[in-house]
Design a protein around this motif. Structure first.
Motif, PDB file in Angstrom:
ATOM      1  N   ASN A 282       0.827  -1.201   0.000  1.00  0.00           N
ATOM      2  CA  ASN A 282       0.000   0.000   0.000  1.00  0.00           C
ATOM      3  C   ASN A 282       0.865   1.256   0.000  1.00  0.00           C
ATOM      4  OD1 ASN A 282      -2.489  -1.194  -0.096  1.00  0.00           O
ATOM      5  ND2 ASN A 282      -2.804  -1.171   2.124  1.00  0.00           N
ATOM      6  N   MET A 283       0.497   2.210  -0.836  1.00  0.00           N
ATOM      7  CA  MET A 283       1.212   3.476  -0.957  1.00  0.00           C
ATOM      8  C   MET A 283       0.458   4.569  -0.204  1.00  0.00           C
ATOM      9  SD  MET A 283       2.009   3.280  -5.079  1.00  0.00           S
ATOM     10  CE  MET A 283       0.262   3.399  -5.481  1.00  0.00           C
ATOM     11  N   GLU A 284       1.178   5.635   0.153  1.00  0.00           N
ATOM     12  CA  GLU A 284       0.575   6.733   0.908  1.00  0.00           C
ATOM     13  C   GLU A 284      -0.179   7.693  -0.027  1.00  0.00           C
ATOM     14  OE1 GLU A 284       3.330   7.756   4.623  1.00  0.00           O
ATOM     15  OE2 GLU A 284       4.488   7.636   2.779  1.00  0.00           O
ATOM     16  N   VAL A 285      -1.088   7.167  -0.813  1.00  0.00           N
ATOM     17  CA  VAL A 285      -1.775   7.972  -1.818  1.00  0.00           C
ATOM     18  C   VAL A 285      -2.643   9.049  -1.180  1.00  0.00           C
ATOM     19  CG1 VAL A 285      -3.422   7.937  -3.728  1.00  0.00           C
ATOM     20  CG2 VAL A 285      -1.737   6.093  -3.494  1.00  0.00           C
ATOM     21  N   GLU A 286      -3.404   8.686  -0.143  1.00  0.00           N
ATOM     22  CA  GLU A 286      -4.345   9.649   0.444  1.00  0.00           C
ATOM     23  C   GLU A 286      -3.615  10.826   1.088  1.00  0.00           C
ATOM     24  OE1 GLU A 286      -7.513   9.867   0.039  1.00  0.00           O
ATOM     25  OE2 GLU A 286      -7.541   8.030  -1.141  1.00  0.00           O
ATOM     26  N   ALA A 287      -2.592  10.547   1.889  1.00  0.00           N
ATOM     27  CA  ALA A 287      -1.896  11.614   2.617  1.00  0.00           C
ATOM     28  C   ALA A 287      -1.098  12.516   1.684  1.00  0.00           C
ATOM     29  CB  ALA A 287      -0.962  11.005   3.669  1.00  0.00           C
ATOM     30  N   ILE A 288      -0.528  11.935   0.621  1.00  0.00           N
ATOM     31  CA  ILE A 288       0.391  12.685  -0.229  1.00  0.00           C
ATOM     32  C   ILE A 288      -0.305  13.304  -1.432  1.00  0.00           C
ATOM     33  CG2 ILE A 288       2.412  12.430  -1.738  1.00  0.00           C
ATOM     34  CD1 ILE A 288       3.554  10.441   0.234  1.00  0.00           C
ATOM     35  N   VAL A 289      -1.291  12.608  -2.012  1.00  0.00           N
ATOM     36  CA  VAL A 289      -1.974  13.105  -3.206  1.00  0.00           C
ATOM     37  C   VAL A 289      -3.428  13.473  -2.908  1.00  0.00           C
ATOM     38  CG1 VAL A 289      -2.471  12.696  -5.643  1.00  0.00           C
ATOM     39  CG2 VAL A 289      -0.503  11.579  -4.586  1.00  0.00           C
ATOM     40  N   GLY A 290      -4.166  12.560  -2.284  1.00  0.00           N
ATOM     41  CA  GLY A 290      -5.584  12.782  -2.040  1.00  0.00           C
ATOM     42  C   GLY A 290      -5.860  14.032  -1.224  1.00  0.00           C
ATOM     43  N   SER A 291      -5.048  14.285  -0.197  1.00  0.00           N
ATOM     44  CA  SER A 291      -5.268  15.471   0.644  1.00  0.00           C
ATOM     45  C   SER A 291      -5.080  16.763  -0.145  1.00  0.00           C
ATOM     46  CB  SER A 291      -4.320  15.453   1.846  1.00  0.00           C
ATOM     47  OG  SER A 291      -4.669  14.412   2.738  1.00  0.00           O
ATOM     48  N   VAL A 292      -4.133  16.773  -1.083  1.00  0.00           N
ATOM     49  CA  VAL A 292      -3.924  17.968  -1.904  1.00  0.00           C
ATOM     50  C   VAL A 292      -5.117  18.178  -2.833  1.00  0.00           C
ATOM     51  CG1 VAL A 292      -2.406  19.102  -3.574  1.00  0.00           C
ATOM     52  CG2 VAL A 292      -1.422  17.665  -1.777  1.00  0.00           C
ATOM     53  N   VAL A 293      -5.621  17.095  -3.414  1.00  0.00           N
ATOM     54  CA  VAL A 293      -6.794  17.192  -4.291  1.00  0.00           C
ATOM     55  C   VAL A 293      -8.006  17.709  -3.516  1.00  0.00           C
ATOM     56  CG1 VAL A 293      -8.437  15.835  -5.662  1.00  0.00           C
ATOM     57  CG2 VAL A 293      -5.972  15.430  -5.896  1.00  0.00           C
ATOM     58  N   ARG A 294      -8.189  17.224  -2.295  1.00  0.00           N
ATOM     59  CA  ARG A 294      -9.330  17.678  -1.490  1.00  0.00           C
ATOM     60  C   ARG A 294      -9.181  19.141  -1.085  1.00  0.00           C
ATOM     61  NH1 ARG A 294      -8.967  12.232  -0.150  1.00  0.00           N
ATOM     62  NH2 ARG A 294      -7.379  12.545   1.441  1.00  0.00           N
ATOM     63  N   LEU A 295      -7.974  19.548  -0.712  1.00  0.00           N
ATOM     64  CA  LEU A 295      -7.754  20.961  -0.388  1.00  0.00           C
ATOM     65  C   LEU A 295      -7.989  21.835  -1.607  1.00  0.00           C
ATOM     66  CD1 LEU A 295      -4.593  20.650   1.888  1.00  0.00           C
ATOM     67  CD2 LEU A 295      -6.817  21.553   2.590  1.00  0.00           C
ATOM     68  N   ALA A 296      -7.597  21.366  -2.779  1.00  0.00           N
ATOM     69  CA  ALA A 296      -7.836  22.115  -4.006  1.00  0.00           C
ATOM     70  C   ALA A 296      -9.332  22.316  -4.224  1.00  0.00           C
ATOM     71  CB  ALA A 296      -7.222  21.373  -5.199  1.00  0.00           C
ATOM     72  N   ARG A 297     -10.102  21.255  -4.036  1.00  0.00           N
ATOM     73  CA  ARG A 297     -11.555  21.356  -4.201  1.00  0.00           C
ATOM     74  C   ARG A 297     -12.142  22.333  -3.189  1.00  0.00           C
ATOM     75  NH1 ARG A 297     -12.937  16.098  -3.608  1.00  0.00           N
ATOM     76  NH2 ARG A 297     -13.276  16.404  -1.387  1.00  0.00           N
ATOM     77  N   ASP A 298     -11.682  22.252  -1.936  1.00  0.00           N
ATOM     78  CA  ASP A 298     -12.206  23.137  -0.892  1.00  0.00           C
ATOM     79  C   ASP A 298     -11.930  24.607  -1.198  1.00  0.00           C
ATOM     80  OD1 ASP A 298     -13.049  20.882   0.424  1.00  0.00           O
ATOM     81  OD2 ASP A 298     -11.409  20.866   1.890  1.00  0.00           O
TER      82      ASP A 298
END
Length: 324
Positions: A282-298
Motif C-alpha cells: 500500500n502506498m501513501e496515496v491519500e496523505a500525499i496526493v488525495g489530501s492535496v486534491v481535497r484541499l484544491a476542491r475546498d
C-alpha cells in the motif's frame, strides 16, 4: 526531562529505527520502546544496525522491542514523554491515532514524523490537551534487511507545533532532545510551509514514478514531454499551497525542486511509492496526493492533472489488495 525521557516509537522501519539510534545517544536504550511488525523477530533478537554515511557503519542500538502499543503500556506503566509516529500515513481501521491511545498520558507529546498534508487533525481531535508536533523529515534511509538500515547523505528534521498558533515550547524541548543525540533540527512557528515545500516533490514524483515504474531521472529522459509534465503538476501543487496561504511556494521553488532531479544521472532516485508499488505494498496515496486534491476542491483550485494522478494511483493501490 531530556536525560530521563521515555519515548515510544510507533512504526520502526527505516525512519523509526534511525531515530531510535539518534535518541539512544541521548537516553538509555531502556527508555526507548519500539513497536515493530515485519522486523519484530530480528529487532527483538539483535536490535537495529545502522550503516550511515554520516555517522558510521555497523552502529548498534538495542531499544525495548514490542509488537503493539498495548504491550508497551502493559510492560511498564510509567508514562511516555514522547510518542513518535513513524509509520506510513495510511488510512487504517482503527486509525493510528486510536492505536496509540494506551501510550498517551497527560504529559505525553505526540510527534508526527510522516509525509503528507492535513494529517494532524485526527490526533488533535482525539488528544486536544496533549502537545502535538508536526515534522518534515529529510532522511534518505532504507531497510536493506530486517533490522538493518542503510542511511545516506542527510538527516534533517523540521519541527513545529500544531496548530501553528499553539506554544512553540514543546517543539523546542523535542528539538533539544534530538540535538543532544546528534540529530539536526530546525524549529518553525508554522512548519506547514516545509510540508508544502516537500509536497512539491512528493505529490509529483512519488505517484508519477510509481505509475511509470521508473525512477525520477528515467522518467525525465523517457520523452520530450516528461519534464514539462512534471513541472505542470508541481504548478498545480503550488496553486493549492498558495490558496492555503503559503505564497512563498513560488515558481523559483518549483524550479529548484525540479532541478534536483534534472541533474541526476539515469536512473535517478526511486521514491517510496515506487518501492511500495514494485513490492505490491500500500502506498501513501491519500496523505500525499488525495489530501492535496481535497484541499484544491475546498479552495476552488482546478487541478486536472493531480486529479488524474490521484485516480490512477488509487486504482493501482487497490490492485495490490485484489491481486490473486
Amino acid at each position: 526531562m531530556t536525560s530521563t525521557a521515555r519515548v515510544l516509537i510507533f512504526g520502526t522501519g527505516s525512519i523509526g529505527a534511525t531515530y531510535a539510534f539518534v535518541l539512544s545517544r541521548a537516553l538509555p536504550a531502556s527508555n526507548i520502546v519500539t513497536v515493530c511488525r515485519s522486523n519484530y523477530d530480528s529487532a527483538s533478537k539483535d536490535g537495529f544496525t545502522i550503516n550511515s554515511s554520516l555517522w558510521g557503519q555497523n552502529l548498534k542500538v538495542r531499544p525495548v522491542v514490542v509488537r503493539s502499543v498495548e504491550e508497551a503500556a502493559a510492560a511498564d506503566p510509567s508514562p511516555f514523554d514522547y510518542v513518535l509516529i513513524c509509520s506510513k500515513a495510511l488510512p487504517t481501521v482503527p486509525s493510528t491515532a486510536e492505536l496509540i491511545r494506551p501510550a498517551i498520558s497527560p504529559k505525553t507529546t505526540i510527534v508526527l514524523i510522516q509525509n503528507g498534508i492535513a494529517i494532524e487533525e485526527p490526533y488533535a481531535k482525539l488528544y486536544p490537551d496533549n502537545p502535538l508536533l508536526s515534522t518534515v523529515v529529510y532522511l534518505p534511509a532504507s531497510q536493506t534487511s530486517p533490522g538493518v538500515i542503510l542511511h545516506k547523505e542527510v538527516e534533517l528534521l523540521h519541527i513545529g507545533s500544531y496548530p501553528a498558533s499553539s506554544s512553540i515550547e514543546p517543539a523546542n524541548r523535542f528539538a533539544e532532545l534530538i540535538k543532544s543525540g546528534g540529530g539536526t533540527v530546525e524549529v518553525h512557528q508554522d512548519v506547514q510551509f516545509e510540508r508544502w515545500s516537500k509536497l512539491l516533490v512528493n505529490t509529483s514524483w512519488n505517484p508519477i514514478c510509481a505509475l511509470s515504474r521508473s525512477p525520477d531521472a528515467k522518467v525525465l529522459h523517457s520523452s520530450p514531454e516528461a519534464k514539462d509534465l512534471v513541472r505542470d503538476v508541481m504548478f498545480e501543487i503550488k496553486a493549492v499551497a498558495n490558496a492555503c496561504g503559503y505564497e512563498k511556494i513560488d515558481t523559483a521553488l518549483v524550479d529548484f525542486q525540479l532541478g534536483r532531479a534534472t541533474i541526476r544521472e539515469v536512473p535517478g532516485v526511486a521514491p517510496s511509492m515506487l518501492a511500495d508499488a514494485l513490492a505490491g505494498r500500500n502506498m501513501e496515496v491519500e496523505a500525499i496526493v488525495g489530501s492535496v486534491v481535497r484541499l484544491a476542491r475546498d479552495h476552488g483550485v482546478e487541478t486536472p492533472m493531480l486529479r488524474t494522478i490521484y485516480v490512477l494511483a488509487t486504482a493501482l493501490n487497490g490492485s495490490f489488495s485484489h491481486a490473486s
